[in-house]
Design a protein around this motif. Structure first.
Motif, PDB file in Angstrom:
ATOM      1  N   ARG A  54      13.313  -6.580  37.816  1.00 30.56           N
ATOM      2  CA  ARG A  54      12.051  -5.964  37.382  1.00 30.56           C
ATOM      3  C   ARG A  54      11.815  -4.630  38.076  1.00 30.56           C
ATOM      4  O   ARG A  54      11.453  -3.641  37.427  1.00 30.56           O
ATOM      5  CB  ARG A  54      10.880  -6.901  37.676  1.00 30.56           C
ATOM      6  CG  ARG A  54      10.803  -8.117  36.809  1.00 30.56           C
ATOM      7  CD  ARG A  54       9.683  -9.037  37.286  1.00 30.56           C
ATOM      8  NE  ARG A  54       9.596 -10.248  36.501  1.00 30.56           N
ATOM      9  CZ  ARG A  54       9.427 -11.451  37.035  1.00 30.56           C
ATOM     10  NH1 ARG A  54       9.304 -11.616  38.337  1.00 30.56           N
ATOM     11  NH2 ARG A  54       9.359 -12.498  36.248  1.00 30.56           N
ATOM     12  N   SER A  55      12.007  -4.593  39.385  1.00 30.65           N
ATOM     13  CA  SER A  55      11.703  -3.356  40.122  1.00 30.65           C
ATOM     14  C   SER A  55      12.649  -2.226  39.740  1.00 30.65           C
ATOM     15  O   SER A  55      12.254  -1.065  39.740  1.00 30.65           O
ATOM     16  CB  SER A  55      11.727  -3.592  41.631  1.00 30.65           C
ATOM     17  OG  SER A  55      13.041  -3.777  42.101  1.00 30.65           O
ATOM     18  N   ASN A 114      12.010  -2.139  35.000  1.00 32.36           N
ATOM     19  CA  ASN A 114      10.766  -2.174  34.224  1.00 32.36           C
ATOM     20  C   ASN A 114      10.157  -0.820  33.888  1.00 32.36           C
ATOM     21  O   ASN A 114       9.532  -0.679  32.852  1.00 32.36           O
ATOM     22  CB  ASN A 114       9.707  -3.027  34.922  1.00 32.36           C
ATOM     23  CG  ASN A 114       9.901  -4.500  34.673  1.00 32.36           C
ATOM     24  OD1 ASN A 114      10.914  -4.922  34.135  1.00 32.36           O
ATOM     25  ND2 ASN A 114       8.940  -5.294  35.090  1.00 32.36           N
ATOM     26  N   LEU A 137      15.248 -11.884  39.988  1.00 35.45           N
ATOM     27  CA  LEU A 137      14.420 -11.439  38.876  1.00 35.45           C
ATOM     28  C   LEU A 137      13.460 -10.345  39.338  1.00 35.45           C
ATOM     29  O   LEU A 137      13.225  -9.372  38.622  1.00 35.45           O
ATOM     30  CB  LEU A 137      13.672 -12.615  38.259  1.00 35.45           C
ATOM     31  CG  LEU A 137      12.882 -12.352  36.981  1.00 35.45           C
ATOM     32  CD1 LEU A 137      13.729 -11.696  35.899  1.00 35.45           C
ATOM     33  CD2 LEU A 137      12.281 -13.652  36.456  1.00 35.45           C
ATOM     34  N   ASP A 138      12.949 -10.472  40.552  1.00 38.86           N
ATOM     35  CA  ASP A 138      12.062  -9.428  41.087  1.00 38.86           C
ATOM     36  C   ASP A 138      12.794  -8.103  41.254  1.00 38.86           C
ATOM     37  O   ASP A 138      12.251  -7.042  40.951  1.00 38.86           O
ATOM     38  CB  ASP A 138      11.459  -9.862  42.431  1.00 38.86           C
ATOM     39  CG  ASP A 138      10.416 -10.964  42.263  1.00 38.86           C
ATOM     40  OD1 ASP A 138       9.821 -11.061  41.160  1.00 38.86           O
ATOM     41  OD2 ASP A 138      10.210 -11.720  43.227  1.00 38.86           O
ATOM     42  N   GLU A 164      10.722 -11.060  28.805  1.00 39.02           N
ATOM     43  CA  GLU A 164       9.490 -10.451  29.331  1.00 39.02           C
ATOM     44  C   GLU A 164       9.257  -9.071  28.723  1.00 39.02           C
ATOM     45  O   GLU A 164       8.121  -8.646  28.546  1.00 39.02           O
ATOM     46  CB  GLU A 164       9.572 -10.291  30.853  1.00 39.02           C
ATOM     47  CG  GLU A 164       9.440 -11.556  31.636  1.00 39.02           C
ATOM     48  CD  GLU A 164       9.630 -11.331  33.131  1.00 39.02           C
ATOM     49  OE1 GLU A 164       9.857 -10.176  33.567  1.00 39.02           O
ATOM     50  OE2 GLU A 164       9.542 -12.316  33.880  1.00 39.02           O
ATOM     51  N   GLN A 165      10.343  -8.374  28.425  1.00 39.35           N
ATOM     52  CA  GLN A 165      10.256  -7.040  27.852  1.00 39.35           C
ATOM     53  C   GLN A 165      10.050  -7.073  26.343  1.00 39.35           C
ATOM     54  O   GLN A 165       9.936  -6.032  25.705  1.00 39.35           O
ATOM     55  CB  GLN A 165      11.521  -6.223  28.177  1.00 39.35           C
ATOM     56  CG  GLN A 165      11.785  -6.041  29.650  1.00 39.35           C
ATOM     57  CD  GLN A 165      10.617  -5.403  30.351  1.00 39.35           C
ATOM     58  OE1 GLN A 165      10.133  -4.354  29.954  1.00 39.35           O
ATOM     59  NE2 GLN A 165      10.130  -6.055  31.405  1.00 39.35           N
ATOM     60  N   TRP A 202      14.215 -11.739  32.068  1.00 38.94           N
ATOM     61  CA  TRP A 202      13.709 -10.354  32.125  1.00 38.94           C
ATOM     62  C   TRP A 202      13.628  -9.767  30.712  1.00 38.94           C
ATOM     63  O   TRP A 202      12.627  -9.144  30.350  1.00 38.94           O
ATOM     64  CB  TRP A 202      14.596  -9.480  33.016  1.00 38.94           C
ATOM     65  CG  TRP A 202      14.163  -8.052  32.965  1.00 38.94           C
ATOM     66  CD1 TRP A 202      13.143  -7.477  33.673  1.00 38.94           C
ATOM     67  CD2 TRP A 202      14.688  -7.034  32.120  1.00 38.94           C
ATOM     68  NE1 TRP A 202      13.008  -6.163  33.314  1.00 38.94           N
ATOM     69  CE2 TRP A 202      13.955  -5.862  32.363  1.00 38.94           C
ATOM     70  CE3 TRP A 202      15.711  -6.991  31.175  1.00 38.94           C
ATOM     71  CZ2 TRP A 202      14.204  -4.660  31.709  1.00 38.94           C
ATOM     72  CZ3 TRP A 202      15.967  -5.791  30.525  1.00 38.94           C
ATOM     73  CH2 TRP A 202      15.217  -4.653  30.795  1.00 38.94           C
TER      74      TRP A 202
END
Length: 189
Positions: free
Chosen positions: A80-81, A84, A76-77, A113-114, A110
């Motif tokens: 995101r990187s 995002n 997930l990180d 989150e967006q 993800w």
């Protein structure tokens, strides 16, 4: 008076055979009403994905390709990187998740989150020998909480063959064909 059309900006995550067989035709038909902002897939599928999108005349603004390690257990990180801060995310309203089921949960989290509406096939997260029912329930509850916090629509599509209406039609047609000895040559749903 001319009516303004609403255009949906979309991110497609996973463009393998399942996407091609089940969803590409819908997107082609809806082409005037959608814009594909981003397509996400695996690096080793780069040429096939670009060729398929070109052949279908679906023109995403950007392609993002992840290493093969993200097939089954995407970070997930890392998602995101990589995603995002993309300018193409501006105005995107929905995510179509068509990945390997083991990647569904990370991309679904993800997407919520967006603030994106999500459409994906079942399972939310697959049952494996290592996952116990309590862990599956925990993953479902994490996704449910994320969906509720983001206040987005979330659709998990299930195969029709298990739906009661579909089973009714299947039973009816089987009985009809047996009784009257007439084959069904075409069915369109």
């Amino acid at each position: 008076m001319k009516k303004n059309k609403h255009i949906t900006r979309l991110i497609i995550i996973g463009c393998g055979p399942h996407f091609i067989d089940h969803y590409s035709e819908v997107l082609i038909k809806q082409r005037p009403d959608i814009e594909i902002a981003i397509v996400v897939d695996l690096w080793r599928r780069k040429d096939a994905v670009i060729s398929a999108m070109t052949a279908m005349e679906l023109s995403p603004e950007r392609f993002i390709f992840f290493d093969e390690a993200h097939r089954n257990v995407p970070s997930l990180d890392e998602i995101r990187s990589r995603l995002n801060h993309l300018p193409e995310l501006e105005g995107v309203g929905a995510a179509l998740i068509c990945t390997e089921p083991k990647a569904h949960l990370a991309y679904a989290l993800w997407s919520t989150e967006q603030g994106l509406d999500v459409f994906m096939d079942k399972p939310i997260t697959p049952l494996t020998r290592r996952k116990m029912p309590a862990q599956l329930q925990h993953e479902f509850l994490c996704l449910l909480k994320a969906q509720q916090l983001a206040d987005v629509r979330f659709v998990v599509s299930c195969e029709r063959r298990m739906q009661i209406g579909y089973r009714y039609i299947d039973d009816f047609l089987s009985t009809f064909m047996t009784r009257y000895r007439i084959p069904i040559t075409h069915v369109s749903i």
